[in-house]
Design a protein around this motif. Structure first.
Motif, short mmCIF file in Angstrom:
data_model
loop_
_atom_site.label_atom_id
_atom_site.label_comp_id
_atom_site.label_asym_id
_atom_site.label_seq_id
_atom_site.Cartn_x
_atom_site.Cartn_y
_atom_site.Cartn_z
N LEU A 85 -31.55 30.61 -5.06
CA LEU A 85 -31.40 29.41 -4.24
C LEU A 85 -30.25 28.52 -4.68
CD1 LEU A 85 -35.18 28.46 -4.11
CD2 LEU A 85 -33.87 29.61 -2.32
N LEU A 86 -29.90 28.57 -5.98
CA LEU A 86 -28.92 27.65 -6.53
C LEU A 86 -27.80 28.39 -7.25
CD1 LEU A 86 -31.40 25.08 -8.14
CD2 LEU A 86 -30.27 24.89 -5.92
N GLU A 87 -26.61 27.83 -7.16
CA GLU A 87 -25.46 28.31 -7.91
C GLU A 87 -24.97 27.18 -8.81
OE1 GLU A 87 -24.32 31.23 -8.08
OE2 GLU A 87 -24.92 32.28 -6.24
N ARG A 88 -24.75 27.47 -10.08
CA ARG A 88 -24.22 26.47 -11.00
C ARG A 88 -22.70 26.43 -10.88
NH1 ARG A 88 -27.86 24.88 -15.08
NH2 ARG A 88 -29.86 25.96 -14.94
N ASN A 89 -22.15 25.20 -10.99
CA ASN A 89 -20.70 25.05 -10.98
C ASN A 89 -20.33 23.90 -11.89
OD1 ASN A 89 -20.84 22.52 -9.38
ND2 ASN A 89 -21.50 23.89 -7.73
N SER A 90 -19.05 23.58 -11.96
CA SER A 90 -18.57 22.58 -12.91
C SER A 90 -19.09 21.18 -12.61
CB SER A 90 -17.03 22.55 -12.92
OG SER A 90 -16.53 22.22 -11.63
N ARG A 91 -19.54 20.94 -11.37
CA ARG A 91 -20.03 19.61 -11.00
C ARG A 91 -21.54 19.52 -10.92
NH1 ARG A 91 -15.57 20.33 -7.72
NH2 ARG A 91 -16.85 21.05 -6.00
N GLY A 92 -22.23 20.62 -11.21
CA GLY A 92 -23.69 20.61 -11.15
C GLY A 92 -24.20 21.88 -10.53
N VAL A 93 -24.90 21.77 -9.42
CA VAL A 93 -25.43 22.94 -8.72
C VAL A 93 -25.18 22.79 -7.23
CG1 VAL A 93 -27.23 23.45 -10.43
CG2 VAL A 93 -27.73 21.90 -8.54
N SER A 94 -25.07 23.92 -6.55
CA SER A 94 -24.92 23.93 -5.10
C SER A 94 -25.89 24.96 -4.53
CB SER A 94 -23.48 24.27 -4.71
OG SER A 94 -23.12 25.54 -5.23
N LEU A 95 -26.15 24.86 -3.24
CA LEU A 95 -27.09 25.76 -2.59
C LEU A 95 -26.43 27.06 -2.17
CD1 LEU A 95 -29.07 23.32 -0.24
CD2 LEU A 95 -29.61 24.00 -2.58
N THR A 96 -27.14 28.15 -2.34
CA THR A 96 -26.72 29.43 -1.78
C THR A 96 -27.06 29.42 -0.29
OG1 THR A 96 -28.88 30.46 -2.15
CG2 THR A 96 -27.27 30.55 -3.99
N PRO A 97 -26.60 30.41 0.47
CA PRO A 97 -27.01 30.48 1.88
C PRO A 97 -28.52 30.50 2.05
CG PRO A 97 -25.13 31.91 1.50
CD PRO A 97 -25.55 31.42 0.15
N SER A 98 -29.23 31.18 1.16
CA SER A 98 -30.69 31.19 1.23
C SER A 98 -31.25 29.81 0.91
CB SER A 98 -31.26 32.21 0.24
OG SER A 98 -30.89 33.53 0.59
N GLY A 99 -30.58 29.11 0.00
CA GLY A 99 -31.00 27.75 -0.32
C GLY A 99 -30.84 26.82 0.87
N ASP A 100 -29.75 26.98 1.64
CA ASP A 100 -29.54 26.18 2.84
C ASP A 100 -30.69 26.38 3.83
OD1 ASP A 100 -27.16 25.05 2.03
OD2 ASP A 100 -25.94 26.67 2.86
N VAL A 101 -31.08 27.64 4.01
CA VAL A 101 -32.17 27.95 4.94
C VAL A 101 -33.47 27.33 4.45
CG1 VAL A 101 -33.58 29.80 5.92
CG2 VAL A 101 -31.10 30.08 5.75
#
Length: 321
Positions: free
Chosen positions: A54-70
């Motif tokens: 559901l989540l992807e980690r990045n330099s600014r925190g976390v973002s949603l994967t396409p499944s996370g968006d759904v």
């Protein structure tokens, strides 16, 4: 993976919803009053139960994967229905009237999710919403015409308040043309008592650049259209810079803009019968707006983000998890 008669813990969905809003596990821990490790474990458990990332980690925190968006879209609806049902049949039913003031610039985002969620959760509360410039909202709050208001901290005259998020005001001009280099800078602004108007004129006055307000409107959409069509330039929240505009900065000869803060303010006197209702809305606003404001991480595509010059992300804090 959920099988058979297994159920999904709604608290996991509530935590996931806050993660999506803040883009940060650390900020979510603060909002949910839990430790960072507890929030991380909840998200891992949710991914395990659904058998999906559901989540992807990045330099600014976390973002949603396409499944996370759904999942976010479905979770919002599920929690809305659940909260409405519980509120309707529970013994603790909040009632009363709440008069809320919000800046017109942020009305669309708050109306998309936060305020409908509050009305669904507390159907017994009468909610009256007013949108206006922050200065006028501040005056209405002092005159006790509002119980609660979200205002920006310039041109308001209010003391104190709870910090919700740090807006990111930027100069914005049309994609084509060089209005920002004219001898007298043409501005598209809100009327007096608007913090962004004060930021724009104050920045120009500080470097002694002449300016003229050639387009004035209470509507943020009208101001945006005036910028997009090449009538004028203005100061907008970075999140409102569209693909028909481009951000301007010191490299374009524009003076730096002061930072500002969005704060939550209460009226000095609130009707006793409405105080629990006012606090319930205030708590939801804290949960939804703390750190990042009303902007959703999935509101813009990567293409739109890439088209915004110098855009550092979706505004607000830059927590690392």
């Amino acid at each position: 993976m959920i099988e058979g008669n297994q159920t999904l813990d709604l608290e996991l969905l509530r935590t996931f919803q806050v993660v999506a809003q803040t883009g940060s596990l650390a900020a979510t821990a603060e909002v949910r009053h839990r430790t960072l490790s507890a929030i991380s474990m909840q998200m891992k458990r949710l991914e395990t139960e659904l058998d999906v990332r559901l989540l992807e980690r990045n330099s600014r925190g976390v973002s949603l994967t396409p499944s996370g968006d759904v999942l976010l879209r479905e979770a919002r609806e599920l929690l809305r229905v659940h909260d409405t049902l519980v509120s309707r049949f529970s013994g603790e039913r909040l009632s009363g009237r709440v008069r809320l003031g919000i800046p017109e610039d942020y009305a669309r985002e708050l109306l998309d999710d936060t305020l409908p969620q509050f009305m669904a959760r507390y159907p017994g509360i009468l909610l009256d919403v007013t949108t206006d410039t922050s200065g006028r909202l501040a005056r209405a709050l002092r005159q006790r015409k509002l119980d609660l208001a979200v205002v920006l901290d310039h041109a308001t005259g209010l003391e104190g308040g709870e910090t919700l998020w740090h807006p990111t005001p930027v100069w914005a001009g049309p994609v084509q043309g060089a209005l920002h280099r004219e001898a007298i800078v043409p501005l598209a602004v809100h009327p007096e008592e608007c913090p962004y108007r004060h930021l724009a004129t104050g920045a120009l006055d500080s470097v002694q650049r002449p300016w003229r307000a050639i387009f004035t409107s209470t509507s943020i959409h009208a101001v945006e259209k005036a910028i997009e069509t090449g009538m004028a330039i203005g100061v907008l929240d970075r999140e409102r810079v569209t693909t028909a505009m481009r951000p301007l900065d010191e490299s374009d000869g524009m003076p730096p803009i002061r930072r500002c803060v969005a704060r939550l303010h209460f009226a000095q006197a609130i009707e006793v019968g409405s105080q629990p209702a006012v606090e319930a809305l205030a708590q939801l606003l804290r949960e939804r707006l703390h750190g990042r404001g009303p902007w959703q991480r999935d509101a813009l595509s990567e293409r739109d983000i890439g088209n915004k010059k110098g855009r550092p992300g979706q505004g607000g804090t830059k927590d690392r998890d």
